[in-house]
Design a protein around this motif. Structure first.
Motif, PDB file in Angstrom:
ATOM      1  N   GLN A 151      32.111 -26.731 -29.397  1.00 55.29           N
ATOM      2  CA  GLN A 151      33.012 -25.690 -30.267  1.00 55.29           C
ATOM      3  C   GLN A 151      32.117 -25.226 -31.523  1.00 55.29           C
ATOM      4  OE1 GLN A 151      36.916 -26.982 -31.195  1.00 55.29           O
ATOM      5  NE2 GLN A 151      37.371 -25.158 -32.310  1.00 55.29           N
ATOM      6  N   ALA A 152      31.594 -26.292 -32.220  1.00 51.69           N
ATOM      7  CA  ALA A 152      30.706 -26.116 -33.385  1.00 51.69           C
ATOM      8  C   ALA A 152      29.684 -25.268 -33.214  1.00 51.69           C
ATOM      9  CB  ALA A 152      30.454 -27.442 -34.321  1.00 51.69           C
ATOM     10  N   LYS A 153      29.097 -25.580 -32.316  1.00 52.61           N
ATOM     11  CA  LYS A 153      27.903 -24.596 -32.081  1.00 52.61           C
ATOM     12  C   LYS A 153      28.180 -23.139 -31.742  1.00 52.61           C
ATOM     13  CE  LYS A 153      24.406 -27.437 -32.501  1.00 52.61           C
ATOM     14  NZ  LYS A 153      23.563 -27.550 -33.759  1.00 52.61           N
ATOM     15  N   GLY A 154      29.283 -23.147 -30.695  1.00 49.82           N
ATOM     16  CA  GLY A 154      29.850 -21.617 -30.402  1.00 49.82           C
ATOM     17  C   GLY A 154      30.171 -21.072 -31.695  1.00 49.82           C
ATOM     18  N   GLN A 155      31.043 -21.608 -32.583  1.00 49.21           N
ATOM     19  CA  GLN A 155      31.227 -20.842 -33.880  1.00 49.21           C
ATOM     20  C   GLN A 155      30.153 -20.534 -34.681  1.00 49.21           C
ATOM     21  OE1 GLN A 155      34.052 -23.638 -35.175  1.00 49.21           O
ATOM     22  NE2 GLN A 155      35.855 -22.979 -34.342  1.00 49.21           N
ATOM     23  N   ASP A 156      28.947 -21.290 -34.623  1.00 52.79           N
ATOM     24  CA  ASP A 156      28.035 -21.047 -35.429  1.00 52.79           C
ATOM     25  C   ASP A 156      27.294 -19.872 -34.729  1.00 52.79           C
ATOM     26  OD1 ASP A 156      28.366 -22.909 -37.191  1.00 52.79           O
ATOM     27  OD2 ASP A 156      26.914 -24.388 -36.278  1.00 52.79           O
ATOM     28  N   PHE A 157      27.361 -19.798 -33.427  1.00 57.56           N
ATOM     29  CA  PHE A 157      26.439 -18.683 -32.793  1.00 57.56           C
ATOM     30  C   PHE A 157      27.581 -17.223 -33.137  1.00 57.56           C
ATOM     31  CE2 PHE A 157      26.529 -16.213 -28.708  1.00 57.56           C
ATOM     32  CZ  PHE A 157      24.837 -15.965 -28.884  1.00 57.56           C
ATOM     33  N   GLN A 158      28.696 -17.318 -33.081  1.00 57.16           N
ATOM     34  CA  GLN A 158      29.537 -16.181 -32.842  1.00 57.16           C
ATOM     35  C   GLN A 158      29.384 -15.794 -34.656  1.00 57.16           C
ATOM     36  OE1 GLN A 158      31.502 -14.644 -31.099  1.00 57.16           O
ATOM     37  NE2 GLN A 158      30.960 -15.775 -29.356  1.00 57.16           N
ATOM     38  N   ARG A 159      29.218 -16.740 -35.716  1.00 56.98           N
ATOM     39  CA  ARG A 159      29.041 -16.169 -37.269  1.00 56.98           C
ATOM     40  C   ARG A 159      27.822 -15.602 -37.134  1.00 56.98           C
ATOM     41  NH1 ARG A 159      29.452 -21.195 -39.051  1.00 56.98           N
ATOM     42  NH2 ARG A 159      31.714 -21.184 -38.914  1.00 56.98           N
ATOM     43  N   SER A 160      26.853 -16.215 -36.391  1.00 59.39           N
ATOM     44  CA  SER A 160      25.421 -15.544 -36.610  1.00 59.39           C
ATOM     45  C   SER A 160      25.488 -14.073 -35.997  1.00 59.39           C
ATOM     46  CB  SER A 160      24.397 -16.337 -36.277  1.00 59.39           C
ATOM     47  OG  SER A 160      24.471 -16.337 -34.758  1.00 59.39           O
ATOM     48  N   ILE A 161      26.201 -13.835 -34.935  1.00 60.28           N
ATOM     49  CA  ILE A 161      26.203 -12.631 -34.440  1.00 60.28           C
ATOM     50  C   ILE A 161      27.050 -11.525 -35.228  1.00 60.28           C
ATOM     51  CG2 ILE A 161      27.346 -11.322 -32.502  1.00 60.28           C
ATOM     52  CD1 ILE A 161      26.726 -13.595 -30.567  1.00 60.28           C
ATOM     53  N   ALA A 162      28.001 -12.107 -35.902  1.00 58.96           N
ATOM     54  CA  ALA A 162      28.751 -11.100 -36.827  1.00 58.96           C
ATOM     55  C   ALA A 162      27.950 -11.014 -38.013  1.00 58.96           C
ATOM     56  CB  ALA A 162      29.969 -11.954 -37.550  1.00 58.96           C
ATOM     57  N   GLN A 163      27.073 -11.754 -38.682  1.00 62.84           N
ATOM     58  CA  GLN A 163      26.208 -11.612 -39.745  1.00 62.84           C
ATOM     59  C   GLN A 163      25.137 -10.548 -39.254  1.00 62.84           C
ATOM     60  OE1 GLN A 163      24.942 -15.229 -40.562  1.00 62.84           O
ATOM     61  NE2 GLN A 163      26.533 -15.888 -42.029  1.00 62.84           N
ATOM     62  N   THR A 164      24.665 -10.606 -37.942  1.00 57.00           N
ATOM     63  CA  THR A 164      23.511  -9.744 -37.635  1.00 57.00           C
ATOM     64  C   THR A 164      24.280  -8.323 -37.284  1.00 57.00           C
ATOM     65  OG1 THR A 164      22.568 -11.441 -36.371  1.00 57.00           O
ATOM     66  CG2 THR A 164      21.915  -9.193 -35.435  1.00 57.00           C
ATOM     67  N   MET A 165      25.571  -8.311 -36.730  1.00 67.49           N
ATOM     68  CA  MET A 165      26.170  -7.081 -36.627  1.00 67.49           C
ATOM     69  C   MET A 165      26.343  -6.277 -37.901  1.00 67.49           C
ATOM     70  SD  MET A 165      25.926  -6.433 -33.478  1.00 67.49           S
ATOM     71  CE  MET A 165      26.976  -4.958 -33.318  1.00 67.49           C
ATOM     72  N   ALA A 166      26.671  -7.167 -38.797  1.00 69.85           N
ATOM     73  CA  ALA A 166      27.044  -6.543 -40.269  1.00 69.85           C
ATOM     74  C   ALA A 166      25.755  -6.042 -40.818  1.00 69.85           C
ATOM     75  CB  ALA A 166      27.680  -7.680 -41.045  1.00 69.85           C
ATOM     76  N   ARG A 167      24.602  -6.512 -40.421  1.00 67.01           N
ATOM     77  CA  ARG A 167      23.508  -5.708 -41.048  1.00 67.01           C
ATOM     78  C   ARG A 167      23.069  -4.678 -40.250  1.00 67.01           C
ATOM     79  NH1 ARG A 167      21.409 -11.446 -41.287  1.00 67.01           N
ATOM     80  NH2 ARG A 167      20.048 -10.926 -39.397  1.00 67.01           N
ATOM     81  N   VAL A 168      23.769  -4.235 -39.193  1.00 69.56           N
ATOM     82  CA  VAL A 168      23.155  -3.147 -38.291  1.00 69.56           C
ATOM     83  C   VAL A 168      23.090  -1.782 -39.333  1.00 69.56           C
ATOM     84  CG1 VAL A 168      23.784  -1.476 -36.535  1.00 69.56           C
ATOM     85  CG2 VAL A 168      23.739  -4.039 -36.067  1.00 69.56           C
ATOM     86  N   PRO A 169      24.094  -1.474 -40.278  1.00 69.25           N
ATOM     87  CA  PRO A 169      23.890  -0.174 -40.851  1.00 69.25           C
ATOM     88  C   PRO A 169      22.780  -0.288 -41.884  1.00 69.25           C
ATOM     89  CG  PRO A 169      26.130  -0.926 -40.830  1.00 69.25           C
ATOM     90  CD  PRO A 169      25.409  -2.045 -40.006  1.00 69.25           C
ATOM     91  N   GLU A 170      22.492  -1.222 -42.344  1.00 70.43           N
ATOM     92  CA  GLU A 170      21.467  -1.552 -43.390  1.00 70.43           C
ATOM     93  C   GLU A 170      20.130  -1.344 -42.579  1.00 70.43           C
ATOM     94  OE1 GLU A 170      19.315  -5.056 -45.887  1.00 70.43           O
ATOM     95  OE2 GLU A 170      21.356  -5.151 -45.163  1.00 70.43           O
ATOM     96  N   VAL A 171      20.011  -1.985 -41.280  1.00 65.45           N
ATOM     97  CA  VAL A 171      18.716  -1.703 -40.539  1.00 65.45           C
ATOM     98  C   VAL A 171      18.666  -0.180 -40.115  1.00 65.45           C
ATOM     99  CG1 VAL A 171      17.761  -2.259 -38.266  1.00 65.45           C
ATOM    100  CG2 VAL A 171      18.730  -4.089 -39.663  1.00 65.45           C
ATOM    101  N   VAL A 172      19.710   0.368 -39.687  1.00 67.28           N
ATOM    102  CA  VAL A 172      19.552   1.876 -39.428  1.00 67.28           C
ATOM    103  C   VAL A 172      19.268   2.822 -40.342  1.00 67.28           C
ATOM    104  CG1 VAL A 172      20.993   3.742 -38.626  1.00 67.28           C
ATOM    105  CG2 VAL A 172      21.357   1.771 -37.321  1.00 67.28           C
ATOM    106  N   GLU A 173      19.665   2.410 -41.479  1.00 65.95           N
ATOM    107  CA  GLU A 173      19.387   3.148 -42.928  1.00 65.95           C
ATOM    108  C   GLU A 173      17.889   2.892 -43.048  1.00 65.95           C
ATOM    109  OE1 GLU A 173      20.060   2.914 -47.626  1.00 65.95           O
ATOM    110  OE2 GLU A 173      21.844   2.586 -46.258  1.00 65.95           O
ATOM    111  N   ASN A 174      17.340   1.624 -43.011  1.00 70.58           N
ATOM    112  CA  ASN A 174      15.752   1.480 -43.333  1.00 70.58           C
ATOM    113  C   ASN A 174      15.022   2.152 -42.367  1.00 70.58           C
ATOM    114  OD1 ASN A 174      16.410  -0.298 -45.498  1.00 70.58           O
ATOM    115  ND2 ASN A 174      16.516  -2.152 -44.194  1.00 70.58           N
TER     116      ASN A 174
END
Length: 191
Positions: free
Chosen positions: A124-147
């Protein structure tokens, strides 16, 4: 102005905010919730810190710590050992598996419960860390597109890197040295 003062004193009077207090009946106050969560987390970390504050010097403490580290590696290495045994001596492996087939079902349920409790929290802890990292990656998508758009806007527009797309005639014209005035001048200066 007096009417407005009286209205605001009724709604927000006495240092209170009636609207906010009413809204908190239907929705949790995020700031207070975060504050409570912070204090709970701090208390848990303080408890863990107090548990490990003193060095475990007794032989029993070291023995129990060593035993606690055995199950995961033992299960992983045991499974790999079973795979190797199945390849090295299939008859020996098959006879052992026949013995496992005789284990009663309630004992399998008990083993499953123990293993799932043991590994469940870690999973469960590893799954939550994985979900958190996916959310952080998805949050950076607009910045990457702009770059990427910024980088594509700064590409060189010299003839050596002309974008001709799928137009074959334009591609041939871009790489054909004939009719290039700058190249003709350069050749004339070199001659």
């Amino acid at each position: 102005m007096g009417l407005m003062d009286r209205l605001f004193s009724v709604v927000f009077g006495g240092g209170r905010n009636v609207i906010a207090e009413t809204a908190e009946v239907f929705r949790v106050n995020s700031d207070k919730f975060d504050d409570r969560a912070f204090h709970v987390q701090s208390a848990a970390m303080a408890q863990y810190g107090a548990e490990y504050a003193h060095a475990r010097q007794g032989w029993f403490d070291r023995f129990v710590d060593g035993i606690n580290r055995i199950p995961r590696p033992a299960m992983a290495l045991g499974t790999l050992g079973l795979l190797v045994a199945a390849m090295v001596d299939p008859v020996w492996f098959a006879s052992r598996m026949q013995g496992i087939a005789l284990v009663p079902e309630p004992l399998w349920w008990l083993l499953g419960a123990i293993v799932s409790f043991y590994f469940g929290a870690r999973h469960q802890a590893k799954g939550q860390d994985f979900q958190r990292s996916i959310a952080q990656t998805m949050a950076r998508v607009p910045e990457v597109v702009e770059n990427l758009e910024t980088l594509s806007a700064t590409q060189a527009t010299t003839p050596g890197v002309a974008k001709t797309g799928h137009d074959a005639a334009l591609t041939l014209a871009a790489i054909d040295p004939r009719g290039n005035a700058a190249l003709a001048d350069w050749k004339r200066l070199r001659a």
